[in-house]
Design a protein around this motif. Structure first.
Motif, PDB file in Angstrom:
ATOM      1  N   GLN A 179      24.749 -35.543   8.707  1.00 17.28           N
ATOM      2  CA  GLN A 179      25.067 -36.131  10.005  1.00 17.28           C
ATOM      3  C   GLN A 179      25.357 -35.043  11.032  1.00 17.28           C
ATOM      4  O   GLN A 179      24.903 -35.122  12.178  1.00 17.28           O
ATOM      5  N   ALA A 180      26.085 -34.001  10.632  1.00 22.77           N
ATOM      6  CA  ALA A 180      26.377 -32.897  11.545  1.00 22.77           C
ATOM      7  C   ALA A 180      25.078 -32.195  11.957  1.00 22.77           C
ATOM      8  O   ALA A 180      24.898 -31.823  13.125  1.00 22.77           O
ATOM      9  N   ARG A 181      24.190 -32.038  11.030  1.00 19.75           N
ATOM     10  CA  ARG A 181      22.887 -31.427  11.301  1.00 19.75           C
ATOM     11  C   ARG A 181      22.085 -32.286  12.281  1.00 19.75           C
ATOM     12  O   ARG A 181      21.528 -31.783  13.250  1.00 19.75           O
ATOM     13  N   THR A 182      22.066 -33.582  12.036  1.00 15.08           N
ATOM     14  CA  THR A 182      21.382 -34.514  12.940  1.00 15.08           C
ATOM     15  C   THR A 182      21.990 -34.441  14.336  1.00 15.08           C
ATOM     16  O   THR A 182      21.270 -34.373  15.338  1.00 15.08           O
ATOM     17  N   ASP A 183      23.312 -34.429  14.398  1.00 13.48           N
ATOM     18  CA  ASP A 183      23.997 -34.354  15.694  1.00 13.48           C
ATOM     19  C   ASP A 183      23.599 -33.088  16.448  1.00 13.48           C
ATOM     20  O   ASP A 183      23.350 -33.127  17.656  1.00 13.48           O
ATOM     21  N   GLU A 184      23.539 -31.958  15.735  1.00 17.78           N
ATOM     22  CA  GLU A 184      23.171 -30.702  16.391  1.00 17.78           C
ATOM     23  C   GLU A 184      21.722 -30.733  16.863  1.00 17.78           C
ATOM     24  O   GLU A 184      21.409 -30.288  17.964  1.00 17.78           O
ATOM     25  N   LEU A 185      20.823 -31.276  16.046  1.00 17.41           N
ATOM     26  CA  LEU A 185      19.428 -31.381  16.459  1.00 17.41           C
ATOM     27  C   LEU A 185      19.289 -32.287  17.687  1.00 17.41           C
ATOM     28  O   LEU A 185      18.470 -32.027  18.573  1.00 17.41           O
ATOM     29  N   GLN A 186      20.121 -33.317  17.761  1.00 18.41           N
ATOM     30  CA  GLN A 186      20.079 -34.212  18.913  1.00 18.41           C
ATOM     31  C   GLN A 186      20.534 -33.505  20.188  1.00 18.41           C
ATOM     32  O   GLN A 186      20.080 -33.858  21.275  1.00 18.41           O
ATOM     33  N   THR A 187      21.391 -32.490  20.060  1.00 17.33           N
ATOM     34  CA  THR A 187      21.799 -31.744  21.260  1.00 17.33           C
ATOM     35  C   THR A 187      20.624 -30.977  21.859  1.00 17.33           C
ATOM     36  O   THR A 187      20.637 -30.658  23.040  1.00 17.33           O
ATOM     37  N   PHE A 188      19.596 -30.703  21.038  1.00 14.68           N
ATOM     38  CA  PHE A 188      18.373 -30.064  21.539  1.00 14.68           C
ATOM     39  C   PHE A 188      17.424 -31.102  22.154  1.00 14.68           C
ATOM     40  O   PHE A 188      16.347 -30.757  22.619  1.00 14.68           O
ATOM     41  N   GLY A 189      17.814 -32.377  22.078  1.00 14.62           N
ATOM     42  CA  GLY A 189      16.965 -33.440  22.602  1.00 14.62           C
ATOM     43  C   GLY A 189      15.992 -33.999  21.577  1.00 14.62           C
ATOM     44  O   GLY A 189      15.070 -34.730  21.917  1.00 14.62           O
ATOM     45  N   TYR A 190      16.202 -33.670  20.294  1.00 13.25           N
ATOM     46  CA  TYR A 190      15.321 -34.154  19.242  1.00 13.25           C
ATOM     47  C   TYR A 190      15.827 -35.486  18.698  1.00 13.25           C
ATOM     48  O   TYR A 190      17.029 -35.741  18.673  1.00 13.25           O
ATOM     49  N   HIS A 191      14.884 -36.303  18.231  1.00 15.04           N
ATOM     50  CA  HIS A 191      15.211 -37.544  17.537  1.00 15.04           C
ATOM     51  C   HIS A 191      14.942 -37.287  16.060  1.00 15.04           C
ATOM     52  O   HIS A 191      13.941 -36.660  15.718  1.00 15.04           O
ATOM     53  N   VAL A 192      15.827 -37.768  15.208  1.00 15.24           N
ATOM     54  CA  VAL A 192      15.703 -37.502  13.773  1.00 15.24           C
ATOM     55  C   VAL A 192      15.493 -38.817  13.024  1.00 15.24           C
ATOM     56  O   VAL A 192      16.286 -39.743  13.155  1.00 15.24           O
ATOM     57  N   LEU A 193      14.399 -38.877  12.265  1.00 19.85           N
ATOM     58  CA  LEU A 193      14.159 -39.989  11.350  1.00 19.85           C
ATOM     59  C   LEU A 193      14.308 -39.456   9.938  1.00 19.85           C
ATOM     60  O   LEU A 193      13.763 -38.400   9.614  1.00 19.85           O
ATOM     61  N   ARG A 194      15.055 -40.190   9.120  1.00 23.84           N
ATOM     62  CA  ARG A 194      15.268 -39.786   7.731  1.00 23.84           C
ATOM     63  C   ARG A 194      14.665 -40.818   6.794  1.00 23.84           C
ATOM     64  O   ARG A 194      14.839 -42.017   7.003  1.00 23.84           O
ATOM     65  N   PHE A 195      14.001 -40.331   5.768  1.00 24.41           N
ATOM     66  CA  PHE A 195      13.436 -41.176   4.731  1.00 24.41           C
ATOM     67  C   PHE A 195      13.809 -40.579   3.383  1.00 24.41           C
ATOM     68  O   PHE A 195      13.910 -39.357   3.252  1.00 24.41           O
ATOM     69  N   THR A 196      13.996 -41.420   2.399  1.00 23.39           N
ATOM     70  CA  THR A 196      14.264 -40.920   1.055  1.00 23.39           C
ATOM     71  C   THR A 196      12.947 -40.569   0.367  1.00 23.39           C
ATOM     72  O   THR A 196      11.873 -41.049   0.765  1.00 23.39           O
ATOM     73  N   ASN A 197      13.045 -39.745  -0.659  1.00 23.41           N
ATOM     74  CA  ASN A 197      11.866 -39.441  -1.477  1.00 23.41           C
ATOM     75  C   ASN A 197      11.215 -40.730  -1.966  1.00 23.41           C
ATOM     76  O   ASN A 197       9.994 -40.875  -1.934  1.00 23.41           O
ATOM     77  N   GLU A 198      12.049 -41.671  -2.407  1.00 27.09           N
ATOM     78  CA  GLU A 198      11.538 -42.919  -2.953  1.00 27.09           C
ATOM     79  C   GLU A 198      10.763 -43.719  -1.910  1.00 27.09           C
ATOM     80  O   GLU A 198       9.731 -44.312  -2.214  1.00 27.09           O
TER      81      GLU A 198
END
Length: 125
Positions: free
Chosen positions: A83-102
């Motif tokens: 979540q902290a990583r996602t938050d930091e990436l969002q400060t760059f203006g990026y949107h993050v989608l997460r998917f599991t291996n499954e």
């Protein structure tokens, strides 16, 4: 004037790690990469194992400012870090989608549909 062409302040070590990781994709990353590479979804260009600052993201689409992460089992134990990583990436203006291996391995068409919906493009699996 920009003093280096590093991406969001990344380092040479991170760039070298990204190169190594591109050669060692997980099975789920390899499956998704084969579906993303070569502008196969709505002509979107994706990069694999792309360095951004102090991170290496699994996949990145510059035109959509979209980061896609494929999470293995370890991620259930590091949710606050993710979540902290996602938050930091969002400060760059990026949107993050997460998917599991499954999800990638067992329901790839749905994963690709979610990516297409985010990018607001039509997708016909």
């Amino acid at each position: 004037m920009k003093s280096s062409n590093r991406i969001r302040g990344t380092t040479r070590e991170i760039e070298e790690s990204a190169r190594r990781l591109r050669k060692q994709l997980t099975p789920a990353e390899e499956i998704l990469w084969q579906s993303l590479r070569g502008r196969k979804i709505g002509q979107l260009k994706f990069r694999c194992q792309h360095p951004v600052g102090r991170f290496i993201v699994d996949f990145y689409c510059p035109s959509a400012k979209l980061v896609i992460e494929v999470d293995g089992g370890i991620h259930s134990q590091q949710q606050s870090y993710d979540q902290a990583r996602t938050d930091e990436l969002q400060t760059f203006g990026y949107h993050v989608l997460r998917f599991t291996n499954e999800e990638v391995i067992n329901d790839l068409s749905n994963v690709l549909l979610q990516i297409a919906k985010f990018a607001q493009i039509e997708f016909f699996p």
